[in-house]
Design an enzyme around this catalytic site. Sequence first.
Site, PDB file in Angstrom:
ATOM      1  N   TYR A   1      -5.570   5.451  -7.302  1.00 38.62           N
ATOM      2  CA  TYR A   1      -5.800   5.314  -5.611  1.00 38.62           C
ATOM      3  C   TYR A   1      -7.317   4.744  -5.599  1.00 38.62           C
ATOM      4  O   TYR A   1      -8.373   5.525  -5.681  1.00 38.62           O
ATOM      5  CB  TYR A   1      -5.655   6.738  -5.036  1.00 38.62           C
TER       6      TYR A   1
ATOM      7  N   TYR B   1       0.856  -1.282   0.047  1.00 37.87           N
ATOM      8  CA  TYR B   1      -0.106  -0.055  -0.048  1.00 37.87           C
ATOM      9  C   TYR B   1       0.767   1.325   0.103  1.00 37.87           C
ATOM     10  O   TYR B   1       1.748   1.304   0.639  1.00 37.87           O
ATOM     11  CB  TYR B   1      -0.748   0.041   1.172  1.00 37.87           C
TER      12      TYR B   1
END
Length: 388
Positions: A341, A297
């Site tokens: 994103y 991430y």
Amino acid sequence: MSVRTRDTLGGRAAVVGIGATEFSKDSGRSELRLAVEAVRAALDDAGLTPADVDGMVTFTMDTSPEITVAQAAGIGELSFFSRIHYGGGAACATVQQAALAVATGVGEVVVCYRAFNERSGRRFGSGVQHREPSAEGAALGWSLPFGLLTPASWVAMAAQRYLYTYGLTPEAFGHVAVVDRAYAATNPAAHFHGRPITLADHAASRWIVEPLRLLDCCQETDGGQALVVTSVERARDLPHPPAVVTAAAQGAGRGQEQMTSFYRDDLTGLPEMAVVARQLWRTSGMGPADIDVAILYDHFTPFVLMQLEEFGFCERGTAADFVAARTLPLNTHGGQLGEAYLHGMNGIAEAVRQLRGSAVNQIPGAARTLVTAGTGVPTSGLVLTADG
């Protein structure tokens, strides 16, 4: 899963379908429509129909509830529906919840999804503008009055301490951005397709909150991503090779807050990800040397370095050199800095593609992938492997 013992979930469920909308800066349609498009695409990919679905999982920070998405997608009765808290930290936990439902017989085919207009609508990067009083939100009261209003400002505190502790400069973070953008440049689905960067580009980008520059920060994206989870046995009769959930974990550390855990003894690591790492390694029986591809991430570059260290890929303070050496294929879709994103859900899809052998930036022989969810918050992770 206990934080002290190996669990028995591994090998009982698999991701069998992935689907997404285009990733854009202005989708021109509702978040509900984005969710439905992604769900239908994932079901088509899995060779299943809406009638096969009996479970739905999403995030708490979502405007499209499970029952609404089910209705709009033509899905009928649900025996399982669930939401995971803590923003991007929920990504891998949606698959964990789906796998738990499948393993226990609560659901047979469970869809995980995430959809938002995070660029053209509410932008998370704009920071805290209004918040209803809550016990959880009280921690922000120690930071907001002093100007720490945005996610970048919260991460910058830990990033600055990391650089100071290990005698590094902000260039250390640039290695992550360069690697992500290199993969994004060859990924047609990525916003930054065809646009790699150099360390010099990183150093020349403007400050957001020192020591974070613009190129240390993820994008803001409109789009949707969905995943379909079912049993490994059923998966073997479907069109694509299954991505087996070999281990799944959630983690929260001591003194955990939402991105403002500033009163811990040490700000140079991510204790919540350490909890996830211990559980994933213990349950999978694997270690860092066994991983072929890592999808970590990357909402902010410093936390990618800290994750590599928490998982034991390298020693504390050395992750920048590790990334620069490109020893481990990292964020082969371009990550959230380069592709889009989507709160990490697109990263799970990339891990599935790597195991299928269908990724744009395919790593030869990829059979074991590590995926992580949001950092700085209670989080989650997955080890997905090829069947057999």
